[in-house]
Enzyme design. Structure first.
Site, PDB file in Angstrom:
ATOM      1  N   SER A 113      -2.052  -5.517  -3.107  1.00 36.42           N
ATOM      2  CA  SER A 113      -3.176  -4.762  -2.866  1.00 36.42           C
ATOM      3  C   SER A 113      -4.521  -5.413  -3.108  1.00 36.42           C
ATOM      4  CB  SER A 113      -3.105  -3.446  -3.710  1.00 36.42           C
ATOM      5  OG  SER A 113      -2.960  -3.539  -4.740  1.00 36.42           O
TER       6      SER A 113
ATOM      7  N   HIS B 282       0.636  -1.409   1.783  1.00 34.80           N
ATOM      8  CA  HIS B 282      -0.311  -1.780   2.503  1.00 34.80           C
ATOM      9  C   HIS B 282       0.519  -2.396   3.609  1.00 34.80           C
ATOM     10  CE1 HIS B 282      -3.900  -1.089   0.040  1.00 34.80           C
ATOM     11  NE2 HIS B 282      -2.693  -0.998  -1.055  1.00 34.80           N
TER      12      HIS B 282
ATOM     13  N   LYS C 224      -2.048   5.708   3.572  1.00 33.78           N
ATOM     14  CA  LYS C 224      -2.811   4.452   4.057  1.00 33.78           C
ATOM     15  C   LYS C 224      -2.535   4.340   5.674  1.00 33.78           C
ATOM     16  CE  LYS C 224      -2.184   2.079  -0.107  1.00 33.78           C
ATOM     17  NZ  LYS C 224      -3.331   2.754  -1.089  1.00 33.78           N
TER      18      LYS C 224
HETATM   19  N1  PMP Z   1       1.439   1.278  -4.205  1.00 32.46           N
HETATM   20  C1  PMP Z   1       0.404   0.404  -3.759  1.00 32.46           C
HETATM   21  C2  PMP Z   1       0.429  -1.280  -3.647  1.00 32.46           C
HETATM   22  C3  PMP Z   1      -1.071   0.944  -3.727  1.00 32.46           C
HETATM   23  O1  PMP Z   1      -1.996   0.282  -3.408  1.00 32.46           O
HETATM   24  C4  PMP Z   1      -1.195   2.428  -3.789  1.00 32.46           C
HETATM   25  C5  PMP Z   1      -2.630   2.964  -3.776  1.00 32.46           C
HETATM   26  N2  PMP Z   1      -3.789   2.199  -3.956  1.00 32.46           N
HETATM   27  C6  PMP Z   1       0.019   3.186  -4.239  1.00 32.46           C
HETATM   28  C7  PMP Z   1       1.084   2.543  -4.414  1.00 32.46           C
HETATM   29  C8  PMP Z   1      -0.319   4.493  -4.631  1.00 32.46           C
HETATM   30  O2  PMP Z   1      -0.547   5.068  -3.372  1.00 32.46           O
HETATM   31  P1  PMP Z   1      -1.255   6.492  -3.190  1.00 32.46           P
HETATM   32  O3  PMP Z   1      -2.487   6.336  -3.225  1.00 32.46           O
HETATM   33  O4  PMP Z   1      -0.653   7.342  -1.797  1.00 32.46           O
HETATM   34  O5  PMP Z   1      -0.742   7.524  -4.427  1.00 32.46           O
END
Ligand code: PMP
Length: 420
Positions: free
Chosen positions: A204, A232, A263
């Site tokens: 991320s 992602h 996402k």
């Molecule tokens: N895993 C990764 C790699 C993320 O970037 C994120 C969100 N930023 C999440 C899990 C969490 O997902 P959510 O926003 O649906 O709680």
């Protein structure tokens, strides 16, 4: 208190100090950041998620339009008419809430449909839903791994994975460093009950990918299980948008797939896909699933969004045209974008103060991006992070490139500028 060199982490757990005192100090720190124009968080948008948003900055009364590079709605599906229609229809038929946790009356036909659909998307049969992607990770690993077990983590996995592993043994390996991974696996080989390697598909902060085929081979060679969070990657990476797992054709090699609907699939919630036995175990043993009310009927929109990944591949094509255009433009200007291979594009700055200043100047020029710094990345690795969307136009992206060129004159971020 001197604030210059502090970060949010410094206020997490101050020894010997009452939490209300700590909260007071933290409030003063936030006021300090805001005073410098460096509080780039919780900026309020008055308009929907989109390539441009009308923003109300802290302390301002008049909103300002900006090109938005902060949204993970990569394919623009949160605004897609067919997705909205499915949400409205789901709400009309089933109302606004599900009324209970899944074991005791909150399990509806739309939940079962979504479980099946997301599992089938990854060529599997069984999935469990959570109300966020964060909990999909934190709750699952908390449920599966205990003090006799070990989680072997790429250092750069998401905070939710770290949280899920608080009650087990954790060993990290340097980001994408497979020699270190092998060393950890070798050392752990005979010592633990369950061994689980946990990586992201797309990372991320850097937007780079895991070398999943090699990771899967190593993991299984040393008797460990592999879990992949491709939050992602879904909808973005792979010939048909099945993420990094598709790129390496590892549908039957990954023991646990986790991800989010928040996402590219334009809604919210998380999922875990694994063997039928493991999924059933989680449905009865994972506390955050068992004791928490299930997702609202608005998740009907996700059913449509998953179909659109196949029915309207043009959004993925548009997204990749935009990714290549922005990334190419930034590289031409001499910026360091690292090894990104996804819709997450970082511009590496290094210095925290310079990164904060870059974020502020960009925003002034109508570019909404995310300055990212410690503790999200290491102290010398601060950057401006951007998320590209299929719905950005060339005009939006040119405006971004021009703004970067401009701030480079003032802050000397690019290689060209640093060399001159
Ligand atoms: N895993 C990764 C790699 C993320 O970037 C994120 C969100 N930023 C999440 C899990 C969490 O997902 P959510 O926003 O649906 O709680």
């Amino acid at each position: 208190m001197k604030y210059e060199n502090l970060s949010f982490k410094d206020f997490e757990n101050i020894q010997g100090q009452d939490i209300f005192t700590t909260a007071g100090q933290f409030n003063s720190y936030l006021a300090y950041l805001q005073g410098n124009g460096h509080l780039n968080y919780r900026i309020e948008s008055l308009t929907p998620v989109g390539p441009e948003m009308n923003l109300l900055m802290p302390g301002n009364k008049i909103p300002q339009w900006a090109v938005c590079l902060v949204s993970n709605d990569y394919l623009g599906f949160s605004q897609h008419p067919k997705v909205k229609e499915a949400v409205i229809r789901g709400t009309e038929v089933f109302g606004t809430g599900s009324g209970a946790s899944p074991a005791i009356g909150g399990h509806f036909v739309y939940h079962r449909q979504l479980e099946r659909k997301i599992a089938a998307f990854y060529k599997r049969t069984d999935a469990i839903l959570y109300t966020t992607g964060y909990t999909a990770n934190s709750a699952t690993f908390q449920c599966l791994l205990h003090k006799e077990d070990i989680a072997i983590l790429d250092m750069a996995v998401h905070a939710s994975v770290y949280e899920g592993c608080l009650a087990t043994n954790v060993k990290t390996f340097l980001h994408n460093n497979l020699e270190q991974l092998e060393l950890v696996l070798k050392n752990a080989q005979h010592s633990y009950r369950t061994k689980m390697v946990i990586v992201d598909g797309v990372y991320s902060q850097d937007g780079d990918l895991a070398d999943l085929a090699k990771i899967a081979e190593l993991t299984h060679r040393y008797g460990a299980y592999l879990a992949v969070d491709d939050a992602h990657g879904v909808g973005v990476v792979g010939d048909t948008g099945r993420g990094v797992i598709e790129m390496y054709d590892l549908f039957d090699q990954v023991d646990i797939i986790t991800g989010t609907f928040s996402k590219a699939l334009g809604n919210m919630g998380g999922y875990v896909i694994a063997s039928p036995e493991l999924i059933l175990y989680l449905k009865y043993q994972s506390k955050q699933h068992l004791f928490s009310t299930t997702a609202t009927p608005a998740i009907a929109g996700i059913l449509k969004a998953i179909e659109l990944v196949d029915e309207e591949p043009q959004w993925r094509d548009e997204l990749w045209n935009n990714i290549n255009y922005l990334k190419g433009g930034l590289i031409d200007l001499g910026f360091d974008v690292g090894t990104t291979a996804s819709a997450v594009i970082p511009v590496k700055v290094g210095d925290i103060a310079k990164t904060l200043e870059a974020g502020k100047l960009l925003l002034k020029m109508g570019i909404f991006s995310n300055p990212i710094m410690y503790p999200a990345v290491s102290k010398k690795n601060a950057r401006i992070r951007m998320n590209v969307m299929a719905t950005h136009t060339r005009e939006h992206l040119d405006k971004v490139l021009n703004a970067f060129s401009d701030i480079d004159q003032k802050l000397s971020i690019s290689k060209n500028k640093l060399a001159s």
